[in-house]
Design an enzyme around this catalytic site. Structure first.
Site, PDB file in Angstrom:
ATOM      1  CE  LYS A 133      23.569 -85.109  69.671  1.00  0.00           C
ATOM      2  NZ  LYS A 133      22.821 -86.185  68.648  1.00  0.00           N
ATOM      3  CE1 TYR A 217      23.493 -80.349  67.276  1.00  0.00           C
ATOM      4  CE2 TYR A 217      22.175 -82.033  67.477  1.00  0.00           C
ATOM      5  CZ  TYR A 217      23.247 -81.680  67.186  1.00  0.00           C
ATOM      6  OH  TYR A 217      24.240 -82.638  66.390  1.00  0.00           O
TER       7      TYR A 217
HETATM    8  P1  NAD Z   1      24.744 -95.462  64.533  1.00  0.00           P
HETATM    9  O1  NAD Z   1      23.700 -96.375  65.012  1.00  0.00           O
HETATM   10  O2  NAD Z   1      24.779 -95.050  63.176  1.00  0.00           O
HETATM   11  O3  NAD Z   1      26.017 -96.028  64.881  1.00  0.00           O
HETATM   12  C1  NAD Z   1      26.356 -96.582  66.373  1.00  0.00           C
HETATM   13  C2  NAD Z   1      27.593 -97.578  66.228  1.00  0.00           C
HETATM   14  O4  NAD Z   1      27.670 -98.058  67.486  1.00  0.00           O
HETATM   15  C3  NAD Z   1      27.179 -98.710  65.210  1.00  0.00           C
HETATM   16  O5  NAD Z   1      28.617 -98.789  64.585  1.00  0.00           O
HETATM   17  C4  NAD Z   1      27.021 -99.687  66.126  1.00  0.00           C
HETATM   18  O6  NAD Z   1      27.686-101.002  65.464  1.00  0.00           O
HETATM   19  C5  NAD Z   1      27.943 -99.620  67.264  1.00  0.00           C
HETATM   20  N1  NAD Z   1      27.381-100.171  68.549  1.00  0.00           N
HETATM   21  C6  NAD Z   1      28.328-100.907  69.410  1.00  0.00           C
HETATM   22  N2  NAD Z   1      27.597-101.396  70.191  1.00  0.00           N
HETATM   23  C7  NAD Z   1      26.240-101.262  69.933  1.00  0.00           C
HETATM   24  C8  NAD Z   1      24.868-101.643  70.578  1.00  0.00           C
HETATM   25  N3  NAD Z   1      25.122-102.481  71.722  1.00  0.00           N
HETATM   26  N4  NAD Z   1      24.032-101.199  69.887  1.00  0.00           N
HETATM   27  C9  NAD Z   1      23.765-100.709  68.557  1.00  0.00           C
HETATM   28  N5  NAD Z   1      24.974-100.104  68.229  1.00  0.00           N
HETATM   29  C10 NAD Z   1      26.315-100.469  68.886  1.00  0.00           C
HETATM   30  O7  NAD Z   1      24.490 -94.054  65.323  1.00  0.00           O
HETATM   31  P2  NAD Z   1      25.214 -92.665  64.902  1.00  0.00           P
HETATM   32  O8  NAD Z   1      24.187 -91.857  64.241  1.00  0.00           O
HETATM   33  O9  NAD Z   1      26.591 -92.910  64.322  1.00  0.00           O
HETATM   34  O10 NAD Z   1      25.368 -92.121  66.354  1.00  0.00           O
HETATM   35  C11 NAD Z   1      26.366 -92.334  67.269  1.00  0.00           C
HETATM   36  C12 NAD Z   1      26.753 -91.143  68.314  1.00  0.00           C
HETATM   37  O11 NAD Z   1      26.857 -89.941  67.657  1.00  0.00           O
HETATM   38  C13 NAD Z   1      25.317 -90.828  69.158  1.00  0.00           C
HETATM   39  O12 NAD Z   1      25.760 -90.708  70.305  1.00  0.00           O
HETATM   40  C14 NAD Z   1      24.717 -89.768  68.462  1.00  0.00           C
HETATM   41  O13 NAD Z   1      24.181 -89.023  69.299  1.00  0.00           O
HETATM   42  C15 NAD Z   1      25.965 -89.214  67.759  1.00  0.00           C
HETATM   43  N6  NAD Z   1      25.855 -88.212  66.659  1.00  0.00           N
HETATM   44  C16 NAD Z   1      26.147 -86.772  66.447  1.00  0.00           C
HETATM   45  C17 NAD Z   1      25.947 -86.102  65.577  1.00  0.00           C
HETATM   46  C18 NAD Z   1      26.367 -84.636  65.612  1.00  0.00           C
HETATM   47  O14 NAD Z   1      25.798 -84.047  64.690  1.00  0.00           O
HETATM   48  N7  NAD Z   1      27.169 -84.344  66.410  1.00  0.00           N
HETATM   49  C19 NAD Z   1      25.259 -86.618  64.381  1.00  0.00           C
HETATM   50  C20 NAD Z   1      24.877 -88.045  64.468  1.00  0.00           C
HETATM   51  C21 NAD Z   1      25.147 -88.734  65.684  1.00  0.00           C
END
Ligand code: NAD
Length: 361
Positions: A133, A217
């Site tokens: 999401k 949410y």
């Molecule tokens: P994050 O920034 O920790 O991770 C993002 C990943 O994408 C990294 O590994 C990064 O290297 C990679 N990436 C690839 N291309 C990129 C770019 N151009 N710029 C930045 N990063 C790039 O983020 P996250 O917190 O893991 O979130 C990722 C997804 O998961 C989002 O869509 C977020 O909404 C979702 N999420 C959902 C929940 C949930 O409870 N369902 C919780 C956290 C995150």
């Protein structure tokens, strides 16, 4: 059953091509005792700390592969999760995953602006897609993702873990069964204090901002508690840190009207901790606080019920549910169409906040 015929069978089930009664089998009694192989795309916070550990607790699926743009992460992940060289991809060679019979599902865990592209590429590779999401940044993107999955006869699930959580499911049932009469008003607030000054969540082009991240949410709660789609929206954005929040919203409040006459007051923020859901009905009320943390969802009702069912891992429950839906050919709890319904409202929220007008959906 050989691997390729197992895949064809799974694909056929998910494509709804089976008009006959579907064989009902659980994780342990599947042909060859195989589980669905999942590849995580994007190895950031959520994949590293929540999804990968949860994939060690799932039964009908397991972590089979990774897709990353950071070669330095590969060795650790391969060792930690016993991932073979042939199941490691980067963003350039990702499409070759089409030829890998060990990967059944691709789970997109990338910045929000990348969800549409990678969902469509995964669908074209013939893989089922689980997408985090918010589903995408616009209705048009969501529609193209749904179309790509439909055209390629693969399923698309959105990672809304709360809909798989038992206390959340209880309050959804209260609303459906009108246990406390009709739902009249929902208050839902979801946020956290984000102290980062440089992250994709602060960039508009990457789909940053509180509304896309946490606002969904509150919006989901308003929609699943009323069981209705909003017909009109008003909204306002605020910031207390204008130097950091130059491109995206730090705090958004939005009000939803439903055709039944119910209303929802929703709030989301990157500037404050918010985690409460209250539903007022004709003859009583119920609440969950917290309502969207990873653990410890709990609540009460006006007649003294305690809502405190515990589960081991929301993420494992979500992936178990979604994997079994694929294997058994049953409907997904949170399909792409559900993600699209949210983004339709998110677009209206942005429009209402920008214009100061009530936006009819
Ligand atoms: P994050 O920034 O920790 O991770 C993002 C990943 O994408 C990294 O590994 C990064 O290297 C990679 N990436 C690839 N291309 C990129 C770019 N151009 N710029 C930045 N990063 C790039 O983020 P996250 O917190 O893991 O979130 C990722 C997804 O998961 C989002 O869509 C977020 O909404 C979702 N999420 C959902 C929940 C949930 O409870 N369902 C919780 C956290 C995150």
């Amino acid at each position: 059953m050989k691997k390729h015929s197992r895949r064809a069978f799974i694909k056929q089930l998910a494509g709804g091509a089976c008009a006959l009664a579907l064989p009902s089998f659980d994780a342990r009694s599947r042909p060859g005792n195989k589980r669905l192989g999942v590849a995580l795309v994007g190895l950031g916070y959520y994949s590293t700390h929540l999804l990968a550990p949860s994939l060690e607790r799932t039964r009908p699926c397991y972590l089979a592969g990774i897709v990353t743009g950071t070669p330095a992460k590969v060795e650790h992940w391969q060792k930690r999760y016993a991932i073979s060289d042939s199941n490691v991809y980067n963003y350039a060679n990702f499409d070759q995953i089409a030829n890998n019979p060990n990967i059944d599902v691709v789970y997109i865990v990338l910045p929000n602006s990348m969800h549409a592209e990678y969902t469509i590429r995964a669908a074209k590779a013939g893989k089922h897609v689980w997408c985090e999401k918010p589903m995408a940044l616009s209705v048009a993107e969501c529609e193209s993702m749904i179309k790509a999955c439909r055209d390629n006869k693969v399923s698309l699930a959105i990672g809304y873990r709360m809909q798989h959580e038992p206390n959340t499911q209880t309050v959804i049932r209260f609303g459906k069964e009108r246990l406390y009469g009709k739902v009249k008003a929902v208050s839902a607030a979801a946020g956290f204090y984000d102290n980062r000054a440089d992250h994709w969540r602060l960039r508009k082009a990457m789909g940053g901002g509180a509304m896309y991240d946490m606002g969904v949410y509150s919006l989901q709660a308003a929609r699943y508690c009323t069981g209705e789609e909003p017909i009109a929206v008003t909204a306002q954005h605020f910031t207390t840190r204008p130097t950091i929040f130059q491109e995206v919203d730090e705090t958004t409040v939005f009000q939803l009207e439903f055709s039944s006459g119910a209303v929802a007051h929703c709030k989301t923020s990157f500037g404050m901790s918010l985690n409460s859901l209250r539903v007022n009905c004709e003859t009583g009320w119920y609440q969950l606080e917290p309502f969207q943390t990873y653990t410890g969802i709990a609540g009460t009702t006006s007649d003294g019920r305690l809502l405190n069912a515990a589960i081991d891992s929301q993420q494992a429950k979500q992936m178990d549910d979604d994997a079994l839906a694929i294997l058994q050919g049953t409907p997904l709890l949170v399909p792409g169409e559900e993600g699209l319904r949210d983004i339709r409202v998110v677009e209206a929220v942005f429009s209402a906040a920008k214009t100061g007008q009530r936006v009819v959906i």
